[in-house]
Design a protein around this motif. Structure first.
Motif, PDB file in Angstrom:
ATOM      1  N   TYR A  91       0.761  -1.292   0.055  1.00 25.90           N
ATOM      2  CA  TYR A  91      -0.039   0.095   0.023  1.00 25.90           C
ATOM      3  C   TYR A  91       0.880   1.372   0.023  1.00 25.90           C
ATOM      4  CZ  TYR A  91      -3.258  -3.486   1.601  1.00 25.90           C
ATOM      5  OH  TYR A  91      -4.057  -4.704   1.468  1.00 25.90           O
ATOM      6  N   ARG A  92       1.937   1.259  -0.403  1.00 24.88           N
ATOM      7  CA  ARG A  92       3.075   2.552  -0.744  1.00 24.88           C
ATOM      8  C   ARG A  92       2.359   3.570  -1.300  1.00 24.88           C
ATOM      9  NH1 ARG A  92       7.024   1.171   2.827  1.00 24.88           N
ATOM     10  NH2 ARG A  92       7.694  -0.794   2.848  1.00 24.88           N
ATOM     11  N   SER A  93       1.989   3.326  -2.587  1.00 25.49           N
ATOM     12  CA  SER A  93       1.458   4.144  -3.315  1.00 25.49           C
ATOM     13  C   SER A  93       0.243   4.924  -2.759  1.00 25.49           C
ATOM     14  CB  SER A  93       0.883   3.456  -4.698  1.00 25.49           C
ATOM     15  OG  SER A  93      -0.008   2.346  -4.473  1.00 25.49           O
ATOM     16  N   LEU A  94      -0.424   4.377  -1.918  1.00 24.43           N
ATOM     17  CA  LEU A  94      -1.691   4.991  -1.238  1.00 24.43           C
ATOM     18  C   LEU A  94      -1.280   5.914  -0.242  1.00 24.43           C
ATOM     19  CD1 LEU A  94      -4.152   2.224  -0.658  1.00 24.43           C
ATOM     20  CD2 LEU A  94      -4.469   3.996  -2.375  1.00 24.43           C
ATOM     21  N   VAL A  95      -0.178   5.574   0.447  1.00 23.50           N
ATOM     22  CA  VAL A  95       0.494   6.284   1.568  1.00 23.50           C
ATOM     23  C   VAL A  95       0.971   7.670   0.583  1.00 23.50           C
ATOM     24  CG1 VAL A  95       2.246   6.809   2.970  1.00 23.50           C
ATOM     25  CG2 VAL A  95       0.927   4.664   3.106  1.00 23.50           C
ATOM     26  N   LEU A  96       1.637   7.511  -0.371  1.00 24.49           N
ATOM     27  CA  LEU A  96       2.203   8.422  -1.095  1.00 24.49           C
ATOM     28  C   LEU A  96       1.071   9.682  -1.529  1.00 24.49           C
ATOM     29  CD1 LEU A  96       4.868   6.985  -3.252  1.00 24.49           C
ATOM     30  CD2 LEU A  96       5.341   8.231  -1.342  1.00 24.49           C
ATOM     31  N   LEU A  97       0.103   8.943  -2.170  1.00 32.01           N
ATOM     32  CA  LEU A  97      -1.206   9.720  -2.459  1.00 32.01           C
ATOM     33  C   LEU A  97      -1.730  10.476  -1.317  1.00 32.01           C
ATOM     34  CD1 LEU A  97      -3.260  10.476  -4.432  1.00 32.01           C
ATOM     35  CD2 LEU A  97      -4.882   8.357  -4.025  1.00 32.01           C
ATOM     36  N   ALA A  98      -1.762   9.740  -0.370  1.00 36.96           N
ATOM     37  CA  ALA A  98      -2.481  10.465   1.069  1.00 36.96           C
ATOM     38  C   ALA A  98      -1.305  11.847   1.469  1.00 36.96           C
ATOM     39  CB  ALA A  98      -2.672   9.573   2.240  1.00 36.96           C
ATOM     40  N   THR A  99      -0.352  11.393   1.385  1.00 40.22           N
ATOM     41  CA  THR A  99       0.726  12.624   1.556  1.00 40.22           C
ATOM     42  C   THR A  99       0.471  13.727   0.809  1.00 40.22           C
ATOM     43  OG1 THR A  99       2.266  10.701   2.445  1.00 40.22           O
ATOM     44  CG2 THR A  99       3.156  13.096   1.988  1.00 40.22           C
ATOM     45  N   LEU A 100       0.458  13.393  -0.504  1.00 38.10           N
ATOM     46  CA  LEU A 100       0.346  14.422  -1.482  1.00 38.10           C
ATOM     47  C   LEU A 100      -1.153  15.424  -0.918  1.00 38.10           C
ATOM     48  CD1 LEU A 100       1.272  15.919  -4.109  1.00 38.10           C
ATOM     49  CD2 LEU A 100      -0.087  14.218  -5.285  1.00 38.10           C
ATOM     50  N   VAL A 101      -1.980  14.639  -0.789  1.00 40.49           N
ATOM     51  CA  VAL A 101      -3.241  15.215  -0.680  1.00 40.49           C
ATOM     52  C   VAL A 101      -3.369  16.366   0.522  1.00 40.49           C
ATOM     53  CG1 VAL A 101      -5.772  15.161  -0.055  1.00 40.49           C
ATOM     54  CG2 VAL A 101      -4.644  13.579  -1.936  1.00 40.49           C
ATOM     55  N   ALA A 102      -2.579  15.851   1.619  1.00 40.40           N
ATOM     56  CA  ALA A 102      -2.212  16.451   2.872  1.00 40.40           C
ATOM     57  C   ALA A 102      -1.363  17.657   2.609  1.00 40.40           C
ATOM     58  CB  ALA A 102      -1.718  15.284   4.069  1.00 40.40           C
ATOM     59  N   ALA A 103      -0.332  17.352   1.818  1.00 42.91           N
ATOM     60  CA  ALA A 103       0.624  18.541   1.614  1.00 42.91           C
ATOM     61  C   ALA A 103      -0.408  19.677   0.713  1.00 42.91           C
ATOM     62  CB  ALA A 103       1.719  18.140   1.012  1.00 42.91           C
ATOM     63  N   LEU A 104      -0.976  19.422  -0.032  1.00 44.23           N
ATOM     64  CA  LEU A 104      -1.635  20.287  -0.681  1.00 44.23           C
ATOM     65  C   LEU A 104      -2.739  21.094   0.064  1.00 44.23           C
ATOM     66  CD1 LEU A 104      -2.275  18.431  -4.172  1.00 44.23           C
ATOM     67  CD2 LEU A 104      -0.575  20.231  -3.693  1.00 44.23           C
ATOM     68  N   VAL A 105      -3.463  20.351   0.816  1.00 39.92           N
ATOM     69  CA  VAL A 105      -4.454  21.099   1.534  1.00 39.92           C
ATOM     70  C   VAL A 105      -4.136  21.913   2.693  1.00 39.92           C
ATOM     71  CG1 VAL A 105      -6.560  20.490   3.230  1.00 39.92           C
ATOM     72  CG2 VAL A 105      -6.295  19.236   1.030  1.00 39.92           C
ATOM     73  N   LEU A 106      -2.998  21.459   3.530  1.00 37.15           N
ATOM     74  CA  LEU A 106      -2.572  22.142   4.535  1.00 37.15           C
ATOM     75  C   LEU A 106      -2.289  23.478   4.456  1.00 37.15           C
ATOM     76  CD1 LEU A 106      -1.645  21.906   7.677  1.00 37.15           C
ATOM     77  CD2 LEU A 106       0.731  21.411   6.857  1.00 37.15           C
ATOM     78  N   PRO A 107      -1.558  23.943   3.526  1.00 36.90           N
ATOM     79  CA  PRO A 107      -1.341  25.408   3.202  1.00 36.90           C
ATOM     80  C   PRO A 107      -2.574  26.232   3.129  1.00 36.90           C
ATOM     81  CG  PRO A 107      -0.010  24.041   1.718  1.00 36.90           C
ATOM     82  CD  PRO A 107      -0.823  23.297   2.325  1.00 36.90           C
ATOM     83  N   TRP A 108      -3.639  25.803   2.486  1.00 36.33           N
ATOM     84  CA  TRP A 108      -5.002  26.442   2.351  1.00 36.33           C
ATOM     85  C   TRP A 108      -5.829  26.674   3.869  1.00 36.33           C
ATOM     86  CZ3 TRP A 108      -5.315  29.104  -1.866  1.00 36.33           C
ATOM     87  CH2 TRP A 108      -4.818  28.620  -3.005  1.00 36.33           C
TER      88      TRP A 108
END
Length: 210
Positions: free
Chosen positions: A43-60
């Protein structure tokens, strides 16, 4: 749980289970194969996806809720990514990020692949039965060939699988597998009794995948 696979299924335990399989097959033309896997996926690809989403949402969120400057927001973003990636090194935490439905689907796919790759479809009367258990996902699956499917509905295995998962939750892997194998053998004996010259076509040993 995955790390305890070798301890839970010692060579002695595997030998005992192989004898249980042999006895379960004695009264049926069915061929039972048991496979225990530490995990069905990383499930490493899912973790990377979750990390990307979190990194994009946090600044806003920080822009809307704080008066932080750009530098502070970038540092917070980097810290969040680092924390998620560090936490994902733990298999238990990584699995917690994966929806249960997806974990179960991955385990079912792994069971189907194992059924075909391990030659369970090659028996003379198409009576192969795979009992698959994935420890990390806490999921059990029974995959049957056409000869069994014609005589036994897939729903007939539900209770056996539920009991196995319950045993797994108690840490009783060997006893849970033993009970499941016996129950499968009993069901097969009822619906597919052994003929006078039924060969033992598949190995009785437990397949263990670390």
């Amino acid at each position: 749980m995955a790390g305890s696979l070798a301890k839970a299924l010692t060579p002695e335990a595997r030998a005992r289970l192989a004898r249980v399989v042999a006895r379960a097959e004695a009264g049926t033309s069915g061929e039972i194969v048991v496979m225990v896997s530490a995990r069905a996926g990383a499930y490493r690809s899912l973790v990377l996806l979750a990390t990307l989403v979190a990194a994009l949402v946090l600044p806003w969120l920080l822009i809307a809720l704080t008066s932080w400057g750009a530098a502070a927001i970038v540092l917070a973003q980097a810290a969040l990514v680092a924390v998620i990636l560090l936490a994902s090194q733990s298999e238990r935490l990584r699995l917690a990020l994966v929806p249960r439905r997806l974990r179960s689907a991955r385990a079912r796919e792994a069971a189907q692949r194992a059924f075909w790759s391990r030659g369970l479809s090659l028996t003379r009367s198409r009576t192969g039965v795979l009992l698959y258990l994935s420890l990390a996902e806490r999921h059990a699956e029974i995959v049957t060939d056409l000869g069994v499917l014609r005589e036994v509905s897939p729903a007939a295995w539900d209770g056996i699988l539920a009991d196995l998962i319950t045993a797994l939750g108690r840490g009783e892997i060997e006893s849970g597998l033993t009970a499941a194998i016996k129950a499968i053998g009993g069901r097969l004996t009822e619906r597919l009794p052994a003929g006078p010259d039924d060969p033992d076509e598949l190995p009785n040993r437990v397949i263990v995948v670390e």
